[in-house]
Scaffold this motif. Structure first.
Motif, PDB file in Angstrom:
ATOM      1  N   ASN A  20       0.826  -1.207   0.000  1.00 47.94           N
ATOM      2  CA  ASN A  20       0.000   0.000   0.000  1.00 47.94           C
ATOM      3  C   ASN A  20       0.859   1.254   0.000  1.00 47.94           C
ATOM      4  O   ASN A  20       0.533   2.245  -0.666  1.00 47.94           O
ATOM      5  CB  ASN A  20      -0.930  -0.009   1.214  1.00 47.94           C
ATOM      6  CG  ASN A  20      -2.216  -0.770   0.962  1.00 47.94           C
ATOM      7  OD1 ASN A  20      -3.220  -0.210   0.539  1.00 47.94           O
ATOM      8  ND2 ASN A  20      -2.170  -2.074   1.193  1.00 47.94           N
ATOM      9  N   VAL A  85      -1.361   7.973   2.753  1.00 51.45           N
ATOM     10  CA  VAL A  85      -1.575   6.579   3.134  1.00 51.45           C
ATOM     11  C   VAL A  85      -1.838   6.468   4.634  1.00 51.45           C
ATOM     12  O   VAL A  85      -2.683   5.686   5.077  1.00 51.45           O
ATOM     13  CB  VAL A  85      -0.348   5.720   2.750  1.00 51.45           C
ATOM     14  CG1 VAL A  85      -0.521   4.280   3.231  1.00 51.45           C
ATOM     15  CG2 VAL A  85      -0.130   5.735   1.242  1.00 51.45           C
ATOM     16  N   TYR A  89      -5.236   4.468   5.055  1.00 48.51           N
ATOM     17  CA  TYR A  89      -5.019   3.057   5.387  1.00 48.51           C
ATOM     18  C   TYR A  89      -5.595   2.658   6.751  1.00 48.51           C
ATOM     19  O   TYR A  89      -6.317   1.663   6.845  1.00 48.51           O
ATOM     20  CB  TYR A  89      -3.523   2.741   5.312  1.00 48.51           C
ATOM     21  CG  TYR A  89      -3.188   1.266   5.376  1.00 48.51           C
ATOM     22  CD1 TYR A  89      -3.322   0.458   4.252  1.00 48.51           C
ATOM     23  CD2 TYR A  89      -2.741   0.684   6.549  1.00 48.51           C
ATOM     24  CE1 TYR A  89      -3.016  -0.889   4.306  1.00 48.51           C
ATOM     25  CE2 TYR A  89      -2.436  -0.661   6.612  1.00 48.51           C
ATOM     26  CZ  TYR A  89      -2.571  -1.447   5.483  1.00 48.51           C
ATOM     27  OH  TYR A  89      -2.274  -2.781   5.550  1.00 48.51           O
ATOM     28  N   ARG A  93      -8.639  -0.066   6.851  1.00 48.26           N
ATOM     29  CA  ARG A  93      -8.403  -1.358   7.494  1.00 48.26           C
ATOM     30  C   ARG A  93      -9.152  -1.481   8.811  1.00 48.26           C
ATOM     31  O   ARG A  93      -9.621  -2.560   9.181  1.00 48.26           O
ATOM     32  CB  ARG A  93      -6.907  -1.555   7.751  1.00 48.26           C
ATOM     33  CG  ARG A  93      -6.053  -1.641   6.507  1.00 48.26           C
ATOM     34  CD  ARG A  93      -6.369  -2.830   5.648  1.00 48.26           C
ATOM     35  NE  ARG A  93      -6.197  -4.093   6.368  1.00 48.26           N
ATOM     36  CZ  ARG A  93      -6.517  -5.281   5.864  1.00 48.26           C
ATOM     37  NH1 ARG A  93      -7.038  -5.362   4.663  1.00 48.26           N
ATOM     38  NH2 ARG A  93      -6.323  -6.374   6.565  1.00 48.26           N
TER      39      ARG A  93
END
Length: 277
Positions: A20, A85, A89, A93
């Motif tokens: 990622n 990110v 992220y 998640r």
């Protein structure tokens, strides 16, 4: 949890965060994602053909998960174009297992324990800290919104794949689901203005490596699941949120303050409660 299963799950978390971060630092994340998907599908096609094991009942699940995977990668690539990110992220998640739990409670009649409820609260607080309370409100809001979109895709294909995987071996199921998603994603990008040139410019080793790492990360999870419970594997795997937060500064050049790191830690703790409760 056996030590070998812990090592496999932790390795998967590291690789998941790494691929990622690779895509997130690309100048053109959409084109880089096209390269990553193509590399992964091409590389693992012979493995899936060699170990092909699927019954006819798998195809409805493949059709649905392919569309959801296509939406997931499109949302993820777009998110990394508009936000860091280290913002997208953890939200993506962390919220995904929360959404799976909420769907289970509201639509499927699955009960939730006090520990899982506490986990949802921790994830929510962690998301607020990752999102930030001051400064850069518009950019952070965009990152949070895209994180929620990505999380929704993850939750949706997780619910589908939970049943679809019963009808095919894991690598075959993943390959069958990713092949049409890759064709759709790359095909759409190529017909856009300058799409071909964008893909050619992104066709470099790092984006291709990201695609390979995504498949390897999944394989490590499967190996861990064969050695330990799904709950324990899931809780260790979510350490990828912390790994991504710590590596975002040196690998992607992002500014990751103590608030964002603390938020990522709360997300991990909350997901662990949801998984283990």
């Amino acid at each position: 949890m056996p030590l070998d299963a812990f090592a496999l799950a932790l390795g998967s978390a590291f690789l998941h965060a790494l691929w990622n971060l690779i895509l997130g630092r690309e100048r053109d994340p959409e084109a880089a994602t096209a390269v990553a998907l193509t590399a992964a599908v091409v590389l693992f096609a012979p493995v899936a053909a060699w170990r092909f094991d699927a019954d006819t009942a798998v195809w409805p699940y493949i059709a649905v998960t392919s569309m959801l995977q296509l939406a997931y990668f499109a949302a993820l690539a777009t998110a990394y174009r508009h936000a860091d990110v280290s913002v997208v992220y953890p939200i993506a998640r962390g919220l995904a297992p929360v959404l799976v739990l909420l769907v289970g409670v509201t639509a499927l009649g699955v009960g939730a324990s006090a520990g899982q409820a506490a986990g949802v609260c921790l994830v929510g607080l962690g998301v607020v800290l990752v999102r930030g309370l001051r400064g850069g409100a518009e950019a952070r809001a965009a990152g949070a919104a895209w994180g929620v979109a990505v999380a929704s895709c993850i939750a949706a294909y997780t619910l589908v794949d939970k049943h679809g995987i019963e009808h095919a071996s894991p690598v075959v199921y993943l390959e069958l689901g990713m092949l049409p998603a890759t064709i759709g994603y790359v095909g759409f990008l190529l017909v856009t203005e300058h799409g071909g040139g964008r893909v050619r410019a992104a066709a470099r080793p790092l984006p291709a490596l990201a695609g390979v790492l995504s498949f390897v990360a999944y394989a490590l999870v499967l190996a861990a699941l064969s050695r330990a419970s799904a709950a324990s594997v899931a809780s260790v795997r979510e350490t990828s949120v912390l790994i991504a937060a710590f590596l975002a500064a040196p690998l992607a050049g992002e500014h990751v303050g103590p608030g964002r790191l603390a938020g990522a830690g709360l997300v991990v703790a909350g997901v662990a409660l949801i998984a283990l409760a």
